[in-house]
Structures are given as structure tokens and as C-alpha cells.
Design a protein around this motif. Structure first.
Motif, mmCIF file in Angstrom:
data_model
loop_
_atom_site.group_PDB
_atom_site.id
_atom_site.type_symbol
_atom_site.label_atom_id
_atom_site.label_comp_id
_atom_site.label_asym_id
_atom_site.label_seq_id
_atom_site.Cartn_x
_atom_site.Cartn_y
_atom_site.Cartn_z
ATOM 1 N N ASN A 68 0.816 -1.228 0.000
ATOM 2 C CA ASN A 68 0.000 0.000 0.000
ATOM 3 C C ASN A 68 0.839 1.262 0.000
ATOM 4 N N ILE A 69 2.062 1.174 -0.525
ATOM 5 C CA ILE A 69 2.894 2.363 -0.710
ATOM 6 C C ILE A 69 2.583 2.907 -2.108
ATOM 7 N N THR A 70 2.268 4.199 -2.179
ATOM 8 C CA THR A 70 1.996 4.813 -3.480
ATOM 9 C C THR A 70 3.328 5.169 -4.133
ATOM 10 N N VAL A 71 3.483 4.801 -5.408
ATOM 11 C CA VAL A 71 4.733 5.041 -6.129
ATOM 12 C C VAL A 71 4.445 5.975 -7.307
ATOM 13 N N GLN A 72 5.199 7.091 -7.369
ATOM 14 C CA GLN A 72 5.034 8.039 -8.478
ATOM 15 C C GLN A 72 6.388 8.320 -9.098
ATOM 16 N N PRO A 73 6.466 8.540 -10.406
ATOM 17 C CA PRO A 73 7.726 9.026 -10.959
ATOM 18 C C PRO A 73 8.015 10.412 -10.427
ATOM 19 N N LEU A 74 9.269 10.719 -10.155
ATOM 20 C CA LEU A 74 9.642 11.989 -9.531
ATOM 21 C C LEU A 74 9.238 13.202 -10.365
ATOM 22 N N SER A 75 9.356 13.103 -11.674
ATOM 23 C CA SER A 75 9.134 14.280 -12.512
ATOM 24 C C SER A 75 7.713 14.826 -12.421
ATOM 25 N N GLN A 76 6.772 14.064 -11.873
ATOM 26 C CA GLN A 76 5.407 14.575 -11.740
ATOM 27 C C GLN A 76 5.299 15.611 -10.623
ATOM 28 N N ASP A 77 6.303 15.676 -9.761
ATOM 29 C CA ASP A 77 6.108 16.411 -8.530
ATOM 30 C C ASP A 77 6.475 17.889 -8.585
ATOM 31 N N VAL A 78 7.379 18.271 -9.485
ATOM 32 C CA VAL A 78 7.741 19.684 -9.584
ATOM 33 C C VAL A 78 7.149 20.238 -10.875
ATOM 34 N N THR A 79 6.438 21.350 -10.746
ATOM 35 C CA THR A 79 5.819 21.929 -11.934
ATOM 36 C C THR A 79 6.257 23.383 -12.119
ATOM 37 N N TRP A 80 6.235 23.791 -13.342
ATOM 38 C CA TRP A 80 6.580 25.170 -13.711
ATOM 39 C C TRP A 80 5.332 25.824 -14.302
ATOM 40 N N ASN A 81 4.899 26.935 -13.704
ATOM 41 C CA ASN A 81 3.726 27.644 -14.209
ATOM 42 C C ASN A 81 4.210 28.739 -15.161
ATOM 43 N N GLU A 82 4.131 28.436 -16.417
ATOM 44 C CA GLU A 82 4.656 29.333 -17.454
ATOM 45 C C GLU A 82 3.954 30.687 -17.421
ATOM 46 N N ASP A 83 2.665 30.697 -17.050
ATOM 47 C CA ASP A 83 1.899 31.953 -17.038
ATOM 48 C C ASP A 83 2.414 32.936 -15.979
ATOM 49 N N LEU A 84 2.936 32.370 -14.872
ATOM 50 C CA LEU A 84 3.449 33.247 -13.806
ATOM 51 C C LEU A 84 4.896 33.669 -14.052
ATOM 52 N N CYS A 85 5.603 32.916 -14.868
ATOM 53 C CA CYS A 85 7.042 33.115 -15.063
ATOM 54 C C CYS A 85 7.336 34.404 -15.834
ATOM 55 N N THR A 86 8.281 35.199 -15.296
ATOM 56 C CA THR A 86 8.672 36.448 -15.961
ATOM 57 C C THR A 86 10.039 36.310 -16.654
#
Ligand code: SF4
Ligand code: SF4
Length: 135
Positions: A68-86
Motif C-alpha cells: 500500500n505504498i503509493t509510487v510516483q515518478p519523480l518528474s510529476q512532482d515539480v511543476t513550472w507555471n509558465e503563465d506566472l514566469c517572468t
């Protein structure tokens, strides 16, 4: 041979168990704990690098899920919000893996999820809150 970075979410009852040492012994995998936030009797989160044979890796993931351990690929966890990025570039200079880079022609920032190791250095570095980590 396979090399992956994954995020494990441990249920409360497993937090005190030596799950990772069992994983190493049982499946002959090289385990590298990149980050861990595990408190007794609380839900735990661990970022883990795994290296080893393809079959052993797949069997290890099946084993983790069976607990019952949830396994996710790491790359799903950090996101970049292009709309906020200057495109200020503060994150580009701090990112250790060049997951964040600037296009030399347009000076626009790009985010390569596959190169991201989830170190979170870019999160406080961004004045716009454009980089987010999700657990
Ligand atoms: S989390 Fe780390 S590796 Fe990923 S983009 Fe941010 S600074 Fe780069
Ligand atoms: S620090 Fe934030 S605003 Fe600046 S380039 Fe990086 S993501 Fe964009």
C-alpha cells in the motif's frame, strides 16, 4: 539495467518498518535516498533513486505497491507555471541539473521535467511562485 527516481508515499502503519533495507536485500537494487520526510506514526514521503536489473526493478515496484505504498515518478512532482514566469532567470542559475534553462535566442525559460531531480532549490528562488512542488 534501469535507473529511476521515484516518490514513495508511505501509509502510517509502515513508517517505522525497514522497508528500504528489505527492498535492497530482496531485489538486489542500489537505493539512494534523495529526500525523506518520515515521522513516526505519520504518513511518510521519500524520494528514492533506484538502480538495478529491469526485472528486479519491476518486481520491487510490485512489492512496494503490495504494501500500500503509493509510487510516483519523480518528474510529476515539480511543476513550472509558465503563465506566472517572468523569465527573470533566478531559477536557471540555481538549478543543479539544467532542468531549467534559458533559450539563448529568445531569453525565454524552459523546463525539462525529465532532468528535474526534485531538489526544490528553485521553489524559494522564484519571486513569482512559478515553481511548485506537489506531494
Ligand atoms: S527542483 Fe531542483 S532540479 Fe528540479 S527544476 Fe527545481 S532546481 Fe532544478
Ligand atoms: S525564478 Fe520563477 S519567474 Fe524567474 S525564470 Fe524561474 S520560474 Fe520564471
Amino acid at each position: 539495467m534501469i535507473s529511476k527516481r521515484i516518490v514513495l508515499h508511505f501509509p502510517r502503519d509502515l513508517v517505522s518498518e525497514p522497508t528500504i533495507s528489505r527492498l535492497v536485500k530482496k531485489y538486489d537494487l542500489e537505493c539512494n535516498i534523495l529526500r525523506a520526510n518520515i515521522t513516526p506514526r505519520q504518513v511518510g514521503i521519500m524520494v528514492l533513486g533506484l538502480k538495478g536489473g529491469n526485472k528486479q526493478y519491476k518486481d520491487a515496484i510490485v512489492y512496494l505497491k503490495s504494501l500500500n505504498i503509493t509510487v510516483q515518478p519523480l518528474s510529476q512532482d515539480v511543476t513550472w507555471n509558465e503563465d506566472l514566469c517572468t523569465d527573470c532567470g533566478a531559477c536557471v542559475t540555481i538549478c543543479p541539473t539544467e532542468a531549467l534553462t534559458k533559450d539563448p535566442n529568445t531569453q525565454k525559460v524552459r523546463f525539462d521535467k525529465d532532468a528535474c531531480i526534485g531538489c526544490e532549490l528553485c521553489i524559494p528562488a522564484c519571486p513569482m511562485g512559478a515553481m511548485e512542488v506537489h506531494f
